[in-house]
Design an enzyme around this catalytic site. Structure first.
Site, PDB file in Angstrom:
ATOM      1  N   ARG A 154      34.181  29.240  49.969  1.00 10.77           N
ATOM      2  CA  ARG A 154      35.202  29.488  50.715  1.00 10.77           C
ATOM      3  C   ARG A 154      35.689  30.633  51.561  1.00 10.77           C
ATOM      4  O   ARG A 154      36.123  30.723  52.530  1.00 10.77           O
ATOM      5  CB  ARG A 154      36.513  29.250  49.666  1.00 10.77           C
TER       6      ARG A 154
ATOM      7  N   ARG B 222      22.280  29.636  48.542  1.00 12.12           N
ATOM      8  CA  ARG B 222      21.425  29.093  47.676  1.00 12.12           C
ATOM      9  C   ARG B 222      21.180  27.609  48.256  1.00 12.12           C
ATOM     10  O   ARG B 222      19.892  27.246  48.398  1.00 12.12           O
ATOM     11  CB  ARG B 222      21.821  29.374  46.541  1.00 12.12           C
TER      12      ARG B 222
ATOM     13  N   THR C  72      32.970  42.640  49.886  1.00  9.73           N
ATOM     14  CA  THR C  72      34.183  42.400  49.013  1.00  9.73           C
ATOM     15  C   THR C  72      34.081  41.284  47.842  1.00  9.73           C
ATOM     16  O   THR C  72      34.782  40.551  47.393  1.00  9.73           O
ATOM     17  CB  THR C  72      35.179  41.613  50.047  1.00  9.73           C
TER      18      THR C  72
ATOM     19  N   ARG D 252      31.115  41.334  44.723  1.00  8.71           N
ATOM     20  CA  ARG D 252      30.814  42.294  43.451  1.00  8.71           C
ATOM     21  C   ARG D 252      29.942  43.336  43.683  1.00  8.71           C
ATOM     22  O   ARG D 252      28.940  43.029  44.433  1.00  8.71           O
ATOM     23  CB  ARG D 252      30.404  41.097  42.305  1.00  8.71           C
TER      24      ARG D 252
ATOM     25  N   GLU E 257      32.439  49.873  38.432  1.00  3.70           N
ATOM     26  CA  GLU E 257      34.049  50.184  38.850  1.00  3.70           C
ATOM     27  C   GLU E 257      34.411  50.431  37.555  1.00  3.70           C
ATOM     28  O   GLU E 257      34.354  49.957  36.356  1.00  3.70           O
ATOM     29  CB  GLU E 257      34.539  48.599  39.318  1.00  3.70           C
TER      30      GLU E 257
ATOM     31  N   HIS F  47      38.907  47.637  45.257  1.00  2.00           N
ATOM     32  CA  HIS F  47      38.896  46.367  44.835  1.00  2.00           C
ATOM     33  C   HIS F  47      40.349  45.685  45.204  1.00  2.00           C
ATOM     34  O   HIS F  47      40.996  45.256  44.194  1.00  2.00           O
ATOM     35  CB  HIS F  47      38.670  46.004  43.383  1.00  2.00           C
TER      36      HIS F  47
HETATM   37  C1  GLV Z   1      38.454  39.084  42.475  1.00  2.00           C
HETATM   38  O1  GLV Z   1      37.438  39.989  42.714  1.00  2.00           O
HETATM   39  C2  GLV Z   1      38.343  37.894  41.881  1.00  2.00           C
HETATM   40  O2  GLV Z   1      37.424  37.626  41.706  1.00  2.00           O
HETATM   41  O3  GLV Z   1      39.508  37.285  42.105  1.00  2.00           O
HETATM   42  C1  GLV Z   2      35.700  31.911  46.282  1.00  2.00           C
HETATM   43  O1  GLV Z   2      36.857  31.272  46.174  1.00  2.00           O
HETATM   44  C2  GLV Z   2      34.447  31.284  47.202  1.00  2.00           C
HETATM   45  O2  GLV Z   2      34.183  30.069  46.761  1.00  2.00           O
HETATM   46  O3  GLV Z   2      34.039  32.010  48.118  1.00  2.00           O
END
Ligand code: GLV
Ligand code: GLV
Length: 321
Positions: free
Chosen positions: A157, A178, A237, A239, A268, A286
């Site tokens: 998403r 993947r 953005t 991890r 972090e 973050h």
């Molecule tokens: C933030 O990093 C989340 O995973 O919502």
């Molecule tokens: C998170 O909501 C993603 O699927 O990128």
């Protein structure tokens, strides 16, 4: 009445609905950056539901020590702080907050990318420090994004929302996943599937949007950074641990990539000191989901999931496990 323990304060008023039917304990934020397993176990004593954030280590030990626990409602989309196998073994439902933070996080990726490409933090410092004495032809020159290639690692998403924004900026988009995204997503984003090696060697911007798991840990290591263009900017953005931070510092110091825009860090809230010294690196604490709208909606989703679980519903909304 069930007991819901919330590991730190959330946006004002979000838990009112829940308080009507249940006992809700909102804990103070931890003294340090995160709680230990022992501290979490102490807070969760007798709880039916734990509402957690990324800094809460919800491990096998926590599940074993909290036999009343029926549910962990994670106030985030990422759930890498939760041992999902242990949750299943202890029959604990885990929910999270996908979807509502997609646009906020995509905006943040773009905010950081633009800041890195056009050197916005340095420009802001320059003005505040009183250095702006005349317009200069070569002051703080940045990088153009139109007609360049953005490589998205993880076209979920958030990755797709970043890709749609890239179209607006006139960029070409390639992606690696993947498993290949479905044709509708590929069409909507005009993103072309490529192997990771090709993505790294051809992209001017590499933006990371995959979850953290054993396959993605240090996906961007020294070898991957070595494949990237000298002019490339890395955006993270997702991890921190998707990137080998020490290798990133080396690549930046050696000029084998041009810059980085980072909202997340490997350890972090500690940030590798080598990143602090880099001029072409933009750093944020973050903030991906940090808009009032999104953080409010995230509470609503947690409350919806918790109410469903505590009322014995079969279908728990926003369930991850
Ligand atoms: C933030 O990093 C989340 O995973 O919502
Ligand atoms: C998170 O909501 C993603 O699927 O990128």
């Amino acid at each position: 009445m069930a007991h819901v323990v919330v590991t730190r304060p959330l946006v004002e008023g979000g838990l009112t609905e829940l308080r009507k039917d249940h006992t809700v304990t909102v804990c103070d934020p931890p003294e340090g950056a995160a709680r230990s397993e022992e501290e979490l176990i102490a807070l969760a004593d007798g709880a039916d539901v734990l509402l957690t954030v990324l800094a809460d280590p919800v491990t096998e030990r926590v599940f074993a020590a909290c036999p009343d626990l029926k549910m962990v409602a994670q106030y985030a989309v990422g759930i890498d702080n939760i041992d999902l196998d242990a949750a299943q073994a202890h029959d604990v439902v885990v929910t999270h907050t996908p979807g509502v933070l997609t646009d906020a996080t995509a905006d943040m990726a773009w905010a950081l990318l633009l800041a890195a490409a056009r050197r916005v933090p340095a420009a802001d410092d320059y003005v505040r420090e009183g250095q702006f004495e005349r317009w200069e032809t070569t002051l703080l020159l940045g990088t153009e994004l139109a007609d360049k290639t953005m490589g998205i690692v993880g076209l979920g998403r958030i990755g797709a929302a970043v890709a749609r924004r890239a179209l607006g900026f006139g960029m070409n988009v390639v992606y690696h996943n993947r498993t290949r995204a479905n044709p509708t997503v590929e069409r909507q984003t005009s993103a072309q599937y490529v192997e990771l090696e090709e993505l790294l060697s051809t992209s001017d911007v590499v933006s990371l949007h995959c979850p953290l798991n054993e396959d993605s840990r240090h996906l961007i290591d020294a070898a991957a950074l070595g494949r990237m263009k000298d002019e490339a900017i890395l955006v993270n953005t997702a991890r921190g641990a998707v990137v080998d931070e020490a290798a990133l510092v080396e690549a930046l110091s050696a000029g084998s990539i041009a810059g980085a825009a980072l909202d997340v860090f490997e350890d972090e809230p500690d940030v590798h000191p080598g990143l602090m010294e880099q001029d072409r690196v933009v750093l944020a604490p973050h903030l991906g989901s940090a808009t009032t709208e999104t953080r409010t909606e995230m509470v609503h989703m947690c409350v919806e999931s918790i109410r469903a679980r505590l009322s014995g519903a079969e279908e728990i909304p926003h369930r991850a496990v």
